[in-house]
Structure formats: structure tokens, C-alpha cells
Design a protein around this motif. Structure first.
Motif, short mmCIF file in Angstrom:
data_model
loop_
_atom_site.label_atom_id
_atom_site.label_comp_id
_atom_site.label_asym_id
_atom_site.label_seq_id
_atom_site.Cartn_x
_atom_site.Cartn_y
_atom_site.Cartn_z
N ASP A 88 0.85 -1.20 0.00
CA ASP A 88 0.00 0.00 0.00
C ASP A 88 0.88 1.25 0.00
N PHE A 89 0.76 2.04 -1.04
CA PHE A 89 1.55 3.27 -1.13
C PHE A 89 0.65 4.40 -1.61
N ALA A 90 0.80 5.55 -0.97
CA ALA A 90 -0.04 6.69 -1.34
C ALA A 90 0.41 7.30 -2.66
N SER A 91 1.69 7.14 -2.98
CA SER A 91 2.20 7.76 -4.19
C SER A 91 3.43 6.99 -4.69
N ARG A 92 3.85 7.32 -5.90
CA ARG A 92 5.05 6.69 -6.44
C ARG A 92 6.27 7.07 -5.60
N ASP A 93 6.30 8.32 -5.15
CA ASP A 93 7.44 8.76 -4.32
C ASP A 93 7.54 7.94 -3.03
N GLU A 94 6.39 7.64 -2.46
CA GLU A 94 6.41 6.85 -1.23
C GLU A 94 6.94 5.44 -1.50
N LEU A 95 6.52 4.87 -2.62
CA LEU A 95 7.04 3.55 -3.02
C LEU A 95 8.56 3.61 -3.19
N ILE A 96 9.03 4.65 -3.89
CA ILE A 96 10.47 4.76 -4.17
C ILE A 96 11.26 4.92 -2.87
N ASP A 97 10.77 5.73 -1.94
CA ASP A 97 11.44 5.88 -0.64
C ASP A 97 11.54 4.55 0.08
N TYR A 98 10.44 3.81 0.06
CA TYR A 98 10.40 2.49 0.71
C TYR A 98 11.45 1.57 0.09
N LEU A 99 11.52 1.56 -1.25
CA LEU A 99 12.46 0.64 -1.92
C LEU A 99 13.91 1.07 -1.70
N ARG A 100 14.16 2.37 -1.61
CA ARG A 100 15.52 2.83 -1.28
C ARG A 100 15.97 2.29 0.08
N ARG A 101 15.02 2.25 1.02
CA ARG A 101 15.37 1.73 2.35
C ARG A 101 15.51 0.22 2.34
N GLU A 102 14.65 -0.46 1.60
CA GLU A 102 14.67 -1.92 1.57
C GLU A 102 15.86 -2.48 0.77
#
Ligand SMILES: Cc1cc2nc3c(=O)[nH]c(=O)nc-3n(C[C@H](O)[C@H](O)[C@H](O)COP(=O)(O)OP(=O)(O)OC[C@H]3O[C@@H](n4cnc5c(N)ncnc54)[C@H](O)[C@@H]3O)c2cc1C
Lengths: 151, 270
Positions: B8-22
Motif C-alpha cells: 500500500d503506497f499513497a504515491s510513487r514517491d512513497e514507493l520509491i522511498d520504501y524501496l531505497r530503504r529496503e
């Protein structure tokens, strides 16, 4: 492999078939499905963030649980959680895919379902050069409508 | 058992931030994100826009009507059969889609070879036809190519685009690969690994076997190009600004370049 041979299967989704209309999801709609990020592969191939983002966006449109780690280990763990009697997946030419299937088969039957073929042809093809392949393949590459009718 | 990753991601930016951390190692290697979005919805939208007739007339030009479907085809978001059927539905006579269908055929061909060769696709399928032995080629890619600072406007732009977008036009792939292998005498495997790291469509079969085709380890002769050819199919966009214009490494006829690059090769430029 005959489809629908399992009564409680799981579907294993891999990177060569991120298609909601792929053969495994079609054969077993509603079955629990899993994707596993292959951590070893990501490092071995030095996969960049932009590829991960692209693939993740593909996964978000599929009915899959997303995990990471060693692929065979995670798929089998998921199968156990769902008391599955088999694993269905789409075919792939990759040698790594074959190796993972071999490990899965130690515990459960695996149905590797073919993706819709490009060529309506199953006979011999000469693969020494593209031109030799195409000399035969071209006649079967246009689906139901042949390009060159026999005159 | 590992836990589930987020969906669940509110935006593409939120997804990208998550993947940078993962995936911090991937992000550290190259943190760029492509504007090309993944997913079936985007793939179908692009499929709607293909124009097989214009494709046939313009596909060799950098601004030609190519489909940009490769990342979706590579990951099976679309099957080759689906793309073929869409192309045929867009034309009156099947022959009008013949060029696009034959390019799809290249992918089918490489995939069939991959089925047969497996990891052997990393090995030279045949000797180089360049007059050099495999051991004459460097095993690592020079930094100036990776970092896009060779001084050649075209090559540097291709290198930067590869990194920033994860996509290169087919002709740019051919020029860049030929530069790496023939002008810099680097083993095709080093270039192939670099491409696979960045291309959204990075595929061991299409990529490695295309590199081998350029290198001549899976073809009868090495693929080379000259400035005139590049200038024409890029509409001059790089040459116009290039400080080396008129005296770059790619100046000359094919015969001259062949003699310069492959002085020990038997046979001719043909
Ligand atoms: C050095 C080199 C490396 C390459 N690496 C890859 C790679 O990793 N993955 C990849 O998919 N393609 C690769 N190609 C082939 C080709 O360059 C790309 O498929 C194409 O440029 C993708 O852009 P497009 O979708 O706009 O292509 P289009 O011209 O619109 O073609 C439509 C589709 O046909 C297929 N196709 C077209 N040309 C080829 C070809 N020569 N070989 C195989 N398939 C083709 C692709 O699936 C493509 O999406 C490589 C080519 C070279 C010369």
C-alpha cells in the motif's frame, strides 16, 4: 502438464511472467500467489534501483504476496502455510528457474504452464542464425492470419 | 520465513522511498529511478499507441516510432503473441506489420537459443572475426565510459541515458556496444554486464547474444559504424554540439575504419 491437477495449489510468480493473464493465474484464479525477491540474484547481477522500482510497480497490479530471500525456501514456506498440494508457475528458459523448480519438486509437485506461444508451430527450427530461423518461423509468426498465402 | 513486503503506497514517491530503504545496496550502486512506470495498465496504454506502418519506415532513427514495449515484454507483462495480435489489428494488410512482427521474432529467436544454451550465453559462441584473440580484450569497462566522460558527445549521452532511464534505442545500443568492443577493445561480457545492471528490459538472452552479434562471436563479421551513419540516424543532435566533430574516432569510410580497427583481420569490410 494438465492444468487443474491440484485442488489446493499456490501460484509462484517470477520475473519472466508478470502478467495478470499469465497461465498460472488463469489456471488457478484465486489461489494464493507469491513473489520472492531473489536477494542473491540482485547482488550477483548488480541490479539497479530503477529495475526494482519498475518490477515492484508490475507486482502491485498482481494479486501476490511479496517477500524476499532464497526463492525456493520462501515459496515452499508459503506453500506450507497454505497446506498446498502443488505449485503452479509459468514457463521460463532461464537456467536459474529450472534449478529452483528442481528444489521445489523435492517437496511438492510443480506444474510449469506454457505461456501463449509466439509461433503456431512446434516443428524443428534451425537456430544457427536468425535468417535460418526466420525462413521457417515467418510462416507461423502471424497468428491466425498467414502473411503469405500459398499461391 | 520472511514477512510480507508492503503493497500500500499513497504515491510513487512513497514507493520509491520504501524501496531505497529496503534495497540500500542497489540504491547505492545507482539511485536513479526511470520515468517509465511498471504495470499492466501502463503496458496496455503503450500497446494502444503502436503504429506498425510508421515503425517500419522510421525504426532506425532515434526519434522513430519505436514501441518502447521492451521492459513489459521482457518481464512477460505482455506476451509476444499479444503484441503481435495488437500490431495486426492496427493494419489493413498483415504485410504492413511485417517489420514489427519480425523484430518480435528476434526476441523469440534469442529466447529459444537461451533455452538451449543456458549459462553458455556468457561464453563466446565463436571466435572473434577481428584478427584479435579473446585474451586481447580487456575484462573491465573503463570508468570514462561508465561515467560518460569520453569526450565523444554521442557516446557520453548514451551512457548517461542508460543510467538515467534504463532504456536505449536499438541503434544507440549497437553504436555503444561497437564502441566498447571495437574502439576500446573491451570484452563484450563487460559491456553486457553493464547493460544488464541498468536496462529495464535487461534480458540475458537478448542482451548477451546481441553483444555477441556486435562483437562477431555470434556473427560472420564485427558490427561497426561511422560518423556519417550515426549523424544521419540521430538527425545530427550529438554531432552538432560535439567538440570532436570532423576529427572523432568514427570518421572515415567503412573500409578505412575496418583497416584501422582490425589490421590483422582476414577478409574485407564487406
Ligand atoms: C547490444 C544490445 C543489447 C540489447 N539488450 C537487450 C535487452 O537486454 N533486452 C531486450 O529486450 N532487448 C535488447 N536488445 C534488443 C533491442 O535493442 C531492444 O529490444 C529494443 O531496442 C527495445 O526497444 P523497443 O521496445 O522500443 O523496440 P521496438 O523496436 O519497438 O521492438 C518491439 C519489441 O521487439 C523486440 N525486439 C526488437 N528488436 C529486438 C532485437 N534486436 N532483439 C531482441 N528483441 C527485439 C523487443 O521485445 C521490443 O520491445 C539489445 C540490442 C543490442 C544491440
Amino acid at each position: 502438464m494438465t492444468p487443474n491437477q491440484f485442488t489446493r495449489p499456490i501460484v509462484w510468480i517470477h520475473g519472466d511472467c508478470l502478467n495478470p493473464y499469465g497461465p498460472a493465474l488463469q489456471a488457478y484464479p484465486g489461489a494464493p500467489a507469491i513473489w520472492v525477491w531473489d536477494d542473491a540474484l540482485l547482488e550477483e547481477w548488480r541490479i539497479s534501483l530503477k529495475r526494482i522500482v519498475f518490477m515492484y510497480e508490475c507486482l502491485l497490479e498482481l494479486p501476490v504476496v511479496i517477500r524476499r530471500g532464497d526463492v525456493a525456501t520462501e515459496v515452499l514456506a508459503f506453500a506450507r502455510e497454505h497446506a498446498a498440494d502443488g505449485i503452479a508457475t509459468a514457463s521460463s528458459p532461464s537456467p536459474r528457474f529450472r534449478a529452483i523448480c528442481d528444489r521445489l519438486r523435492n517437496e511438492l509437485p510443480v506444474a510449469v504452464l506454457p505461456v501463449e506461444p509466439f509461433l503456431a508451430y512446434t516443428g524443428r527450427l534451425d537456430l544457427r542464425r536468425f535468417s535460418r530461423y526466420w525462413a521457417t518461423a515467418e510462416k507461423y509468426a502471424f497468428g491466425q492470419k498467414p502473411l503469405f498465402d500459398d499461391q | 520465513m520472511s514477512s510480507n513486503m508492503r503493497r500500500d503506497f499513497a504515491s510513487r514517491d512513497e514507493l520509491i522511498d520504501y524501496l531505497r530503504r529496503e534495497f540500500p545496496q542497489a540504491a547505492a550502486r545507482s539511485g536513479e529511478v526511470s520515468a517509465t512506470r511498471g504495470g499492466r495498465r501502463e503496458a496496455e496504454a503503450r500497446l494502444q499507441r503502436i503504429d506498425p506502418q510508421r515503425y517500419a519506415a522510421t525504426r532506425n532513427y532515434l526519434d522513430g516510432a519505436v514501441t518502447h514495449l521492451s521492459p513489459y515484454i521482457r518481464h512477460g507483462v505482455l506476451s509476444l503473441a499479444e503484441v503481435r495480435d495488437a500490431a495486426l489489428s492496427r493494419v489493413r494488410r498483415p504485410a504492413d506489420a511485417a517489420k514489427l512482427v519480425s523484430e518480435l521474432g528476434w526476441r523469440d529467436y534469442w529466447q529459444r537459443l537461451y533455452e538451449r544454451l543456458g549459462d553458455e550465453i556468457w561464453r563466446d559462441q565463436e571466435p572473434y572475426k577481428t584478427g584479435y584473440r579473446a585474451s586481447d580484450y580487456a575484462s573491465e569497462l573503463p570508468d570514462d565510459i561508465i561515467e560518460g566522460r569520453t569526450g565523444l558527445a554521442c557516446i557520453d549521452a548514451f551512457s548517461r541515458d542508460l543510467r538515467a532511464t534504463g532504456y536505449l534505442h536499438n541503434h544507440a545500443r549497437m553504436w555503444l556496444a561497437a564502441y566498447v568492443v571495437h574502439w576500446r577493445r573491451v570484452a563484450w561480457q563487460a559491456g553486457a554486464r553493464w547493460f544488464l545492471e541498468h536496462l529495464l528490459d535487461g534480458d540475458p538472452a537478448s542482451n548477451n547474444l546481441s553483444w555477441q552479434w556486435v562483437a562477431s562471436t555470434f556473427s560472420h563479421k564485427p558490427y561497426i559504424f561511422n560518423r556519417e551513419n550515426l549523424e544521419r540516424f540521430t538527425n545530427g543532435i550529438y554531432c552538432r554540439t560535439c567538440p570532436l566533430y570532423g576529427r572523432c574516432d568514427f570518421e572515415g569510410t567503412y573500409e578505412e575504419l575496418h583497416r584501422r580497427l582490425f589490421p590483422n583481420a582476414t577478409g574485407n569490410a564487406g
